[in-house]
Design a protein around this motif. Structure first.
Motif, PDB file in Angstrom:
ATOM      1  N   HIS A  69       6.022 -11.782   4.325  1.00 36.56           N
ATOM      2  CA  HIS A  69       5.278 -10.871   3.461  1.00 36.56           C
ATOM      3  C   HIS A  69       6.167 -10.377   2.337  1.00 36.56           C
ATOM      4  O   HIS A  69       5.810 -10.405   1.158  1.00 36.56           O
ATOM      5  N   SER A  98       6.163 -11.039  -1.825  1.00 39.11           N
ATOM      6  CA  SER A  98       5.949  -9.894  -2.712  1.00 39.11           C
ATOM      7  C   SER A  98       6.969  -9.814  -3.839  1.00 39.11           C
ATOM      8  O   SER A  98       6.813  -9.027  -4.752  1.00 39.11           O
ATOM      9  N   GLN A 144      -1.571 -12.129   9.319  1.00 42.20           N
ATOM     10  CA  GLN A 144      -0.620 -12.473   8.267  1.00 42.20           C
ATOM     11  C   GLN A 144      -1.362 -13.133   7.100  1.00 42.20           C
ATOM     12  O   GLN A 144      -1.199 -12.763   5.944  1.00 42.20           O
ATOM     13  N   PHE A 149      -2.315 -11.991   3.115  1.00 45.25           N
ATOM     14  CA  PHE A 149      -2.097 -12.767   1.890  1.00 45.25           C
ATOM     15  C   PHE A 149      -3.383 -12.856   1.079  1.00 45.25           C
ATOM     16  O   PHE A 149      -3.361 -12.865  -0.139  1.00 45.25           O
TER      17      PHE A 149
END
Length: 1649
Positions: free
Chosen positions: A1236, A1240, A1295, A1299
């Protein structure tokens, strides 16, 4: 009878007859007597005087009959005739007397001869016996005795005893006769004591008496004496006396020792200045006669000088001569008429009048035409008085002169001069001859004694003779020394004066020769003071007058330098050289002094002296001893003044002086210079014949001379005197055969010279030193150097010593010398290698480029040519030296080349490995043994590794040092070399040594690089030195270190990878692995993109390793790795080594020293797993640290780059393969965080053009792909994994859904403000503006994630975990965001994809949800779903203005699809679905079926924008749902009925309003939207009627029908409208009413009620 007649005629005849008879020897003794008597009578009558004399002569010479009285009568007769008036008679008589006297003595000699055979005891004569006692004498002897006695009487003016009848007699004649007897018959006096007695008692007193100048003498007969006393000495007598004295001294010295002492003292007195000129001249001649008889002089010395209370006669003679010569210069000779008139002039005017004083001076140039002495204005010509070595007197022979003769000017001087020369020549010849004899005798006797036969008697005899000889020698030596000591002062004084005064080359030559022979003699006798004094004199003569040369004034010469010194009470003046000598000046030059003092002039005489000095040194070097200093100092100064400069080999060649008014040389001296320089060289060449002691004297003298020159050259950069250094070199070169004895002092001094601040001085010191070393090494020594290591090291040592000197010019010389030695002797240096290599290695960094370059040239030569010839123990030194050049920072190319050399060296080690190893092991064993004997520990680097491995380790360590050099290029090159050489040759190492390589070399290097990199400077470097531009990626030290770090880390990782099979069996592999991972981690987390990315690449590399296959000793090559892994091909043993070779596919290296007996290594699973988990932890730490957003942001904040993150994530799949067995939810959680965070991370707007495509293309970045791949790997693993892994599905969905959310809400990276990519400005123009951070285009990524979610859900919808964890609800919840945004989504594709995904998911998920309806697991999902539909179908977002009609229609069809889904998948199953949900759906459909107009539409579009299809669909569904299904609950039916009535009521209202408006508007058309609305209402009515028809009648409420029919009149009213569209719609609406038109029936009324 006939003679008695006194008739001349008869007398003549008779005399002739008598002579005839006599000649036939027929005269008897009596007859003879008669004849004599007869002759006497004739004499008295003065008849036939000449005939008389003749007759007497014949009578006496033909026989010996005349004796005694007769004889004396005959002699008297002759005397009487001598004093006649007739000149002829006189002379004849004089001659006759002389002859007769001779005859008398000859008879005696003959008599002695006859009686020699009869040995008789000589009767001793008492000393005081009566002089008449001649009874013992034989007849002839008696006559002689009587005659001699009377001669003495006569000379003494006494009456004769025997010669009765003498009337008169002259003293001169008497003296002449005495002299002739003494001279002709010395043996008579020496053999017969009676005669000796006469000499002592009569002759000597007589002579002494006569010598008194005040003596009275008679002119006429003995009776008439002249009473007048003569004060002045009388020349004829004086002269004859001197002649007698000469004879006495010469012949009878042994008899008359005391008397001679008196005579000699008198002679000396006669030389006094107050004596008349002629007397002095005659005295000098007499002394000259003595001087040519060295044996006689020797006797004087023994008899007087060596006795205690005796006069020092010999010394006095010499001193007198000296004083005499001085007096001649000081007192102008008054006896010479030519100069008398000038005498006053001379005294008053001084030297100025010199030229006037004899018209002989050439005025032009002041060159004398005649040989002469000239001193302070006194000019004395030199006359040729005698042939060398013979005393031919002039004035002693003037027997006919009565008056004193006038002595020509210069005569006395010339004789005195010759006296000196002959004296010197005689003494030296005699003493040297005797010395030579003694030396040869000593030699022969000693050799005889050694080789003598064994008989003891002969041995004793030999011994006896030897000791005798020794005594004899001691005595002789004492005499010689006394002679020299007695005469040297006087000689030196006189010779120095003459040398100074001499203007004639020949005379000068003679004087110098005398000084030279004296100096040599003193040297041979070891008389240091006198030797040095003579040498000093020659030295002074060589130099210009008053030349300041300290050595001549301070040494033994000090004793002489006082102006006068007393010799036995006589005052001898030491005359300082006069400066105004009229000599030809042949050279003008600089004096050698600290302060420049103008010029000095050299005359030809100086040059002559110099040549003598050279001659002395050349021929007599062996006896010079300490006086070498004098000689060499003088030569040095002369060489300097003449401007001779040293050339190669130390020879001096004419060269121009460097400063000052340059040396001026006349052609005369120019031709001499080469000769002088030649002699100079020969002088030092001849030093090879000197014995060791003399050689040391020479060397010491040169050294001290050189020290003086060095002192002089301090503090100024004047040209120094290089004489001594040059000559030291020359001496060293010619004495190479015994170099050991002089090497230390010689080189020790030259090393001092090399340190001198004056550059020219030290340059020559170095030149000399290096030439000597080279010559020493090339010389053909016996035994040769190869067998004489001590000598070789001795020769090389000074070369090493030069390393401590800091002057670069010296070091350059030193290195050039090394280079030449290498080129000529490189093959045979042997034990000298450490010294030679040490010299190269001693060059320091600060010593300038040229030095380093030369030293490096030497090193290159060594590495290319000489590695095989040097002892292997030196190889390590070569490595060290090469490494040290790498570290020099003067010249980059040298550093780089030296690294190349290290590579060459390593290749050499590799090729010659076995030989080197054997030799080193042998050496090691020897050293070990020595160490044990001494009881010390053997200390060498990297002990206890075997010596060959240590050599490698030293090489690696050196390269390791270079890898952290300050210069990037060096680091790079060294790093590449280090890893290449470990890669290529590391297999030669013993297995255990790898431990050291890893920990001491590689990890140590990594630590240092890491430290340097983290502390490196971030300042920008403008240029790389010179004009080299630096690329921006390398323009700070930090960036340059980054490159090094990358290289190092990659290298170490590669070694870990390729040599894993060697490393893993080492005990501490896991800790090494940890350290490596730690390094990878710190590099990956460094704030440098390049390093961090490279760290990950290294990470990838070590993770690609598959742990070794365990089945056999054949490691297979795993498919992932393209590294050659060794395969043992049998065991190919090396020659003599029982080690198998290992081949790889690529290189035939010798890999791994497995010995065949070792079992293949098995690593246990557990350890292997630990390694992977260590790697996972590292990966996690890197991931979490690197992606964690920083707390604050400024322009320097470091944000990891995309490639880094991509690489990081790409590592996971490979890593996961190894750890999947133990991978649990926690780990997944950790992974999720990292994925993650990684996604980012924003990118810099500078980089965005490279990473992002243009915004419009929907492409994933590689990072995003990697993230999805990672999840994909996981999902697949879970799919095939065991049951317990499947609980991870929901986490994966979470997860992915996270996204998906990015599509509408991009993730925040900490507090960083990101711009949308479209708004970011690229900073190409403002290079230094801080970069802006750009959020990536996450849409494609989110969409791809969504696709993955759908796929995955399709696979796993029924899965327990998926059901339990409410995955479907989460999906819907996530999709609700883009769906509700719809047109407001960042990308249009997003909501479309969301819809289609939603449809797909629902199509799978709804059945599952219905299945689990009872469990309540999906309860919370329904409201979420309803809201989602609501938000999507009735979106708040307004479609964009530019939307085309086609687009709009397409979008409407999507809405329709959703409604269709509701109608097919949801409503039919209403009984399984919560009621609230169904109610929400109905409300929604209701809302959709009534078309609400949107005020924003333009007229033209209004009809399309009303989503007619959609409304229709909603309406239909609503109706269908309302009527087709059985109404389960009254409430539901109520809802649908309500909906219908509302709808119908609305229709009614719309129609009424339209009719009104239409009417009011008249001709004007109504607004577009109103028309559209009416059309829609009309369409809805027709749809409704259609639907009502389709449903079963019982399902339709009667009320509804009523409402429908009630519309009819309103519709009819609309017919009048003008709009054709409305009309057509109206038609459609009216047509269905035909079905209501039935005839009325009873049940109709029923229905109406």
């Amino acid at each position: 009878m006939g003679c008695g007649t006194k008739e001349p005629k008869i007398t003549q005849l008779c005399l002739a007859a008598i002579q005839r008879l006599m000649s036939h020897e027929v005269v008897s003794e009596t007859a003879a007597g008669n004849i004599i008597n007869m002759l006497w009578q004739l004499m008295e009558n003065s008849l036939e005087e000449l005939k008389l004399l003749q007759t007497v002569l014949v009578l006496l010479t033909t026989n010996t009959v005349v004796h005694d009285e007769a004889l004396s009568k005959a002699i008297v007769l002759c005397f009487r005739l001598h004093f006649t008036k007739d000149n002829i008679t006189n002379n004849t008589a004089a001659a006759t007397v002389r002859q007769v006297v001779t005859v008398v003595f000859e008879r005696m000699v003959a008599e002695d001869e006859r009686h020699r055979d009869i040995i008789e005891q000589p009767v001793l004569v008492q000393g005081n016996s009566n002089r008449r006692s001649v009874s013992t004498l034989k007849p002839c002897a008696k006559d002689a005795y009587m005659l001699f006695q009377d001669l003495c009487q006569l000379v003494n003016a006494d009456a004769p005893y025997w010669l009765v009848g003498m009337t008169e007699m002259t003293r001169t004649f008497g003296l002449e006769l005495l002299e002739s007897v003494l001279n002709d018959f010395p043996q008579v006096f020496l053999q017969h004591q009676e005669f000796s007695f006469l000499l002592k008692e009569r002759v000597c007193p007589l002579v002494i008496k006569l010598f008194s100048p005040n003596i009275k003498f008679r002119q006429g007969s003995s009776t008439s004496s002249s009473p007048a006393p003569v004060e002045k000495p009388y020349f004829p007598i004086c002269m004859r006396l001197l002649r007698v004295v000469s004879v006495l001294i010469k012949q009878f010295y042994s008899l008359l020792v005391t008397e001679c002492e008196i005579f000699l003292s008198l002679l000396v007195k006669f030389l006094d200045a107050d004596k008349p000129q002629w007397l002095r001249a005659v005295a000098v001649e007499s002394i000259h006669r003595l001087c040519v008889q060295p044996q006689l002089l020797r006797s004087f010395c023994q008899s007087y000088d060596m006795k205690q209370h005796s006069t020092k006669v010999f010394r006095d003679i010499v001193n007198a001569l000296g004083s005499f010569i001085q007096s001649l210069f000081l007192v102008p000779p008054t006896g010479n008429p030519a100069t008398t008139n000038q005498a006053g002039n001379n005294n008053s005017a001084g030297p100025v009048s010199a030229p006037a004083n004899s018209g002989m001076l050439g005025i032009g140039g002041g060159v004398t035409l005649l040989p002469a002495f000239e001193y302070r204005g006194t000019w004395i010509p030199i006359l040729t008085v005698t042939v060398q070595g013979s005393a031919k007197a002039t004035y002693l022979e003037m027997l006919d002169k009565v008056e004193p003769p006038t002595i020509p000017e210069g005569y006395a001087m010339s004789v005195a001069f010759h006296c000196l020369l002959d004296l010197v020549r005689g003494i030296t010849t005699m003493i040297e001859g005797e010395l030579g004899e003694v030396e040869t005798e000593c030699l022969t006797t000693t050799t005889e004694a050694v080789s003598s036969p064994t008989q003891s008697s002969s041995e004793q005899q030999e011994f006896q003779s030897t000791s005798d000889q020794m005594d004899k020698e001691i005595v002789s030596r004492a005499v010689w020394e006394e002679m020299v000591n007695a005469c040297w002062c006087g000689l030196l004084a006189a010779l120095s004066l003459l040398l100074d005064a001499s203007t004639d080359e020949a005379a000068t030559e003679n004087i110098l020769k005398a000084e030279l022979t004296m100096a040599a003699l003193c040297g041979r006798l070891g008389l240091v003071t006198s030797r040095d004094a003579f040498i000093t004199a020659m030295c002074k003569g060589s130099l210009p007058p008053h030349y300041a040369l300290t050595v001549l004034n301070t040494t033994t010469a000090a004793t002489l330098s006082n102006k006068s010194y007393s010799i036995q009470g006589q005052n001898v003046m030491m005359i300082s050289p006069s400066s105004e000598s009229h000599q030809q000046v042949v050279a003008v030059g600089q004096p050698l002094a600290v302060q420049p003092q103008g010029t000095v002039m050299l005359t030809s005489k100086n040059i002559q002296c110099m040549r003598t000095l050279l001659n002395l040194a050349h021929c007599h070097g062996a006896v010079l001893g300490t006086s070498w200093q004098l000689v060499l100092a003088t030569l040095q100064h002369l060489v300097w003044i003449l401007g001779l400069k040293p050339s190669s080999g130390g020879a001096l060649k004419p060269g121009r002086a460097v400063e000052g008014p340059s040396t001026v040389l006349t052609t005369a001296v120019m031709t001499d210079l080469p000769v002088i320089s030649n002699i100079l060289s020969r002088l030092f060449e001849s030093s090879q014949y000197l014995d060791d002691v003399s050689l040391h004297h020479l060397i010491n003298a040169l050294c001290s001379l050189s020290l003086e020159a060095m002192d002089m050259a301090y503090g100024n950069n004047k040209e120094p005197s290089l004489f001594a250094v040059a000559k030291l070199l020359e001496t060293g070169l010619v004495n190479m055969h015994r170099i050991e004895i002089l090497w230390r002092p010689l080189t020790g001094h030259l090393l001092e010279v090399c340190q001198h601040p004056n550059s020219r001085m030290r340059e020559w010191g170095a030149e000399a030193l290096t030439s000597l070393i080279k010559a020493g090494l090339t010389f053909n020594h016996d035994p040769p150097l190869s067998q004489n290591q001590r000598l070789q090291l001795l020769l090389l040592n000074p070369l090493k010593e030069m390393s401590s000197i800091n002057h670069p010019d010296i070091r350059l010389k030193q290195l050039e010398c090394v280079l030449q030695i290498l080129q000529s002797q490189g093959d045979s240096l042997g034990p000298g290698w450490p010294l030679v290599l040490g010299v190269m290695g001693a060059i320091r960094n600060d010593q300038g480029e040229s030095l380093i370059r030369t030293a490096f040239q030497c090193l290159q030569l060594v590495v290319t040519d000489f590695l095989p010839t040097m002892p292997c123990t030196c190889l390590q030194i070569v490595v060290d030296v090469a490494g040290s050049f790498g570290l020099h920072n003067q010249e980059l190319n040298i550093s780089l080349t030296s690294i190349g050399l290290l590579w060459n060296i390593s290749d050499y080690f590799f090729q010659r490995g076995e030989t080197i190893e054997k030799e080193l092991n042998k050496e090691e064993a020897a050293q070990q043994k020595q160490a044990e004997e001494k009881g010390v520990v053997l200390n060498r680097p990297f002990h206890p590794a075997p010596p060959f491995d240590c050599l490698w380790l030293c090489l690696y360590a050196k390269l390791g040092e270079l890898c952290v050099d300050p210069r990037p290029a060096v680091r790079k090159s060294a790093g590449q070399t280090l890893f290449s050489t470990i890669g290529a040759h590391g297999t030669l190492l013993q297995h255990s040594t790898w431990h050291t390589v890893i920990w001491k070399v590689l990890f140590h290097l990594l630590d240092r690089v890491r430290e340097s990199s983290t502390t490196a400077d971030k300042e920008k470097i403008e240029s790389g030195g010179g004009n080299i531009l630096i690329h921006h990626s390398r323009d700070t030290a930090e960036k340059q270190w980054a490159e090094t770090w990358v290289l190092t880390l990659a290298g170490v990782a590669r070694i870990f990878n390729t040599r894993r099979y060697l490393l893993q069996p080492l005990g501490d592999f896991s800790s090494a692995w940890d350290v490596l991972l730690d390094h990878i981690q710190s590099a990956a987390l460094s704030k440098n993109n390049e390093v961090s990315l490279a760290a990950l690449k290294s990470f990838q590399e070590i993770l690609q390793i598959v742990s070794p296959v365990r089945d056999s000793d054949k490691p297979e090559t795993p498919p992932a790795v393209n590294v050659p892994v060794p395969v043992l091909i049998g065991s190919i043993s090396g020659p003599g080594l029982n080690r198998p070779f290992v081949r790889t596919d690529s290189i035939g290296e010798r890999l791994g020293r497995y010995s065949s007996s070792e079992p293949p290594i098995v690593t246990d699973e557990l350890e292997d797993l630990n390694l992977w988990w260590a790697a996972w932890n590292t990966w996690y730490r890197i991931g979490s640290e690197s992606t964690k957003p920083p707390i604050t942001f400024d322009k320097l904040t470091f944000i990891p780059s995309q490639p880094f993150l991509t690489a990081l994530i790409q590592i996971f799949p490979a890593l996961y393969q190894h750890i999947k067995t133990g991978f649990n939810m926690d780990d997944l959680q950790k992974l999720g965080v990292i994925l993650h965070s990684a996604v980012s991370v924003p990118i810099s707007s500078d980089a965005s053009p490279f990473i992002l495509p243009s915004y419009t293309e929907a492409v994933l970045t590689s990072l995003q792909e990697a993230v999805l791949t990672a999840l994909d790997v996981l999902q697949k693993a879970i799919c095939i994994g065991p049951e317990n892994m499947q609980i991870m599905y929901p986490a994966i969905f979470d997860q992915l859904l996270a996204f998906v959310e990015f599509s509408c809400k991009p993730p925040q990276y900490g507090q960083l403000e990101t711009k949308h990519i479209a708004n970011a400005k690229y900073n190409q123009i403002q290079l230094f503006a801080p970069a802006e951070w750009v959020a990536l285009n996450y849409v494609p990524f989110a969409e791809r994630s969504l696709e993955v979610v759908v796929d995955l859900y399709q696979k796993t919808a029924c899965h327990k975990a998926v059901v339990n964890e409410k995955v479907l609800q989460n999906i819907i919840k996530t999709l609700r965001v883009p769906l509700s945004l719809k047109y407001s989504c960042p990308s249009e594709s997003t909501w479309k994809l969301a819809v289609s995904s939603l449809l797909k998911v629902l199509s799978i998920g709804l059945p599952v949800a219905r299945q689990h309806a009872s469990s309540g697991k999906f309860d919370s999902m329904w409201p979420e779903l309803a809201n989602t539909f609501e938000d999507f179908l009735f979106t708040k977002s307004i479609p964009p203005d530019n939307l085309s009609i086609q687009e709009f229609q397409r979008n409407e069809s999507i809405d329709v699809e959703v409604v269709q889904l509701i109608s097919t998948e949801i409503l039919p199953y209403a009984n399984f679905i919560p009621k609230e949900f169904v109610g929400q759906i109905m409300t929604m459909l209701n809302k959709g079926s009534i078309h609400s107009q949107s005020s924003s539409f333009t007229e033209a579009e209004i009809d399309i924008r009303l989503r007619e299809e959609f409304s229709k669909m909603c309406f239909e569904t609503l109706l269908q749902f309302s009527f087709s299904n059985k109404v389960t609950t009254p409430q539901e039916g109520y809802i649908s009925r309500m909906a219908l009535s509302v709808l119908l009521k609305r229709s009614q209202d719309v129609l009424h309003r339209y009719i009104e408006d239409e009417r009011l508007s008249g001709k004007c058309p109504l607004p577009r939207q109103q028309v559209t609305e009416i059309i829609f209402v009309l369409k809805a009515v027709s749809t409704l009627i259609d639907s009502l028809k389709k449903t079963q009648p019982e399902n339709v409420d009667g009320n509804t029908w009523a409402q429908v029919i009630a519309l009819y009149p309103t519709l009819v009213e609309c017919i009048t409208c003008s709009s054709s569209e409305v009309c057509s719609a109206l038609k459609e609406a009216l047509v269905p009413f035909k079905d209501f038109m039935q005839p009325p029936a009873s049940k109709v009324q029923n229905g109406e009620s």
